[in-house]
Design an enzyme around this catalytic site. Structure first.
Site: not given
Ligand code: GLN
Length: 488
Positions: A80, A155, A179
């Site tokens: 990532k 994400s 994410s």
């Molecule tokens: N979707 C969640 C957010 O927008 C989690 C994001 C994540 O786990 N990095 O914060």
């Protein structure tokens, strides 16, 4: 015969060990695959072909001289684009870091290097890991390999899509509120969020430090276990990393096999979605465990309904502080074509240009909940509710070994469908609590709905990743969804 790019890491390790395949051939096969499908999928922000092939050829030389470093030696791992790799871009899919090159390695990267794995590519994400669809990337969205009109989740959408599309054998992602698990579910791959403290966060671009964890996305449970093995352990550079022996996650898959687990179904996780046809595969998975002789018990996590609200206070508060470092002065985007009156002017204009909408929304929200006058009403209150959420889990884990839940309320949604930020935030209702409580969670492919993959979430006790992996593998062995691939 299965294409090389769809083989698992453990299968590839055998081919490498038997001399039937070289790391250079394997790495080249993934590069070719990426070149042929990534135009459609958009999983990669960038990749350094020459660097990957040089690592692969170093691995082949080690093997020729009998110095193999372990089972991952020579196997490519996707990363990532919020993990620091020395000499490689680190963009966080933000204009703010578009030209930034990392001057050091994250601890997980150093550990991976010591296993001989080939580090390959920078995978797309929602900007600074804020989002659930990988649409909030400054460099364009990633598509779901199962249906290119749909999002891959987020994400870590680039990591999940790359594994699903055969562009990576496995990959690292990060999980702050879901994410890793949610994109794993949307793309039909295995994803694991480790216990908070299991993996050092040093070198992970910080979003919300008390929630962030790095973890694997893989084709199967065993590969997830071996990648987790490689990156786990205490690190002096991260004071929140855990000082204790790391179990042998791969060996535990065997030693824990066939146990009669007591598995909890938290009723709050099924309340609103009990009849949803999209969750039929989750119900069938639960029946599978019942059929194995596991005891299935309904349990209650009464503070679940406050999880999303609590998360969006804690996470944004921490984000507003963590992202203050991107000021336009040091290594970030600097606004230049305007008449700056003073340095504050430069900060403001650089941040206005460098950050996307969602990041700005969160910085503003986080600053607000931490401001004097509102701190007690929001931030302090959220911290208290966070404790109640953690205690809910402590209580049920006295009765059950693990919890079975859906990963998300629905399969992958269409791009552009969730323009309202709140509806996007709700796609993490089932994953967020694990981050607030610090417990580990596995997302496992358990079937399809409307042609799209659906995941089962297995939540475990702190530092019991070995147990949820073993529970997951039991299902996987009986249901080889891992052998099905999207048509690209
Ligand atoms: N979707 C969640 C957010 O927008 C989690 C994001 C994540 O786990 N990095 O914060």
């Amino acid at each position: 015969m299965q294409e090389l790019y769809y083989k698992s890491a453990s299968e590839l390790a055998e081919l490498l060990a038997g001399g039937e395949l070289s790391s250079v051939e394997l790495t080249q096969a993934l590069i070719d695959r990426t070149k042929s499908v990534d135009e459609q999928v958009g999983a990669f922000n960038s990749f350094d072909e020459a660097d990957a092939l040089a690592q692969a050829s170093a691995s082949d030389e080690r093997r020729a001289s009998g110095d193999v470093l372990g089972p991952l030696d020579g196997i490519p791992v996707g990363l990532k684009d919020n993990l620091a790799v020395y000499g490689q871009p680190l963009t966080c899919s933000s204009k703010m870091l578009e030209r930034f090159v990392s001057p050091y390695d994250a601890t997980c990267i150093q550990k991976l290097k010591s296993t001989g794995a080939v580090l390959f590519g920078r995978l797309n994400l929602d900007e600074f890991a804020m989002g659930s669809s990988t649409e909030n990337s400054a460099f364009g969205p990633t598509s779901n390999p199962w249906n290119l009109e749909c999002v891959p989740g987020g994400s870590s959408g680039g990591s999940a899509a790359a594994v699903a599309a055969g562009e990576a054998v496995f990959a690292l992602g990060s999980d702050t509120g879901g994410s890793i698990r949610q994109p794993a579910s949307y793309c039909g791959v295995v994803g694991l969020k480790p216990t908070y403290g299991r993996v050092s966060r040093y070198g992970l671009a910080a979003f919300a430090s008390s929630l962030d964890q790095i973890g694997p996305l893989a084709r199967n449970v065993k590969d997830a276990a071996s990648l987790l093995q490689a990156i786990s352990g205490h690190d002096a550079f991260d004071s929140t990393s855990y000082k204790a022996e790391v179990p042998d996650f791969v060996a535990s898959l065997e030693s824990l096999k066939g146990r009669q687990w007591t598995l909890g179904l938290p009723k709050e996780y099924f309340a609103g979605v009990a009849d949803s046809p999209a969750l039929e595969p989750v119900r069938q998975a639960i029946e599978f465990y019942r059929g194995l002789g596991c005891e299935i018990k309904e349990v209650s996590l009464p503070h679940t309904e406050y999880a999303v609200a609590t998360y969006y206070i804690v996470a944004t508060a921490e984000a507003s502080s963590n992202l203050a470092r991107y000021d336009g002065i040091r290594y970030t985007h600097r606004a230049e074509s305007f008449d700056a009156k003073d340095s504050v002017d430069i900060y403001c204009q650089s941040r206005a240009e460098g950050f996307g909408e969602e990041v700005k929304r969160r910085v503003i929200l986080g600053t607000y909940v931490l401001s004097s006058g509102y701190y007690d009403a929001y931030y302090l209150k959220a911290q208290k509710v966070r404790t109640l959420i953690r205690q809910d889990f402590e209580r049920v884990f006295r009765e059950v070994d693990a919890l079975l839940t859906p990963v998300a309320p629905e399969p992958a949604f269409r791009k552009g469908e969730k323009e309202d930020p709140l509806s996007m935030y709700l796609s993490d209702v089932f994953t967020i609590s694990a981050n607030l409580a610090g417990i580990p969670g596995l997302s496992l492919p358990c079937g399809y709905s409307g042609g799209l993959p659906v995941g089962l979430q297995i939540l475990g006790k702190p530092f019991k990743e070995d147990e949820i992996l073993a529970i997951g593998q039991e299902f996987e062995t009986a249901h080889p969804f891992k052998d099905q691939h999207p048509k690209l």
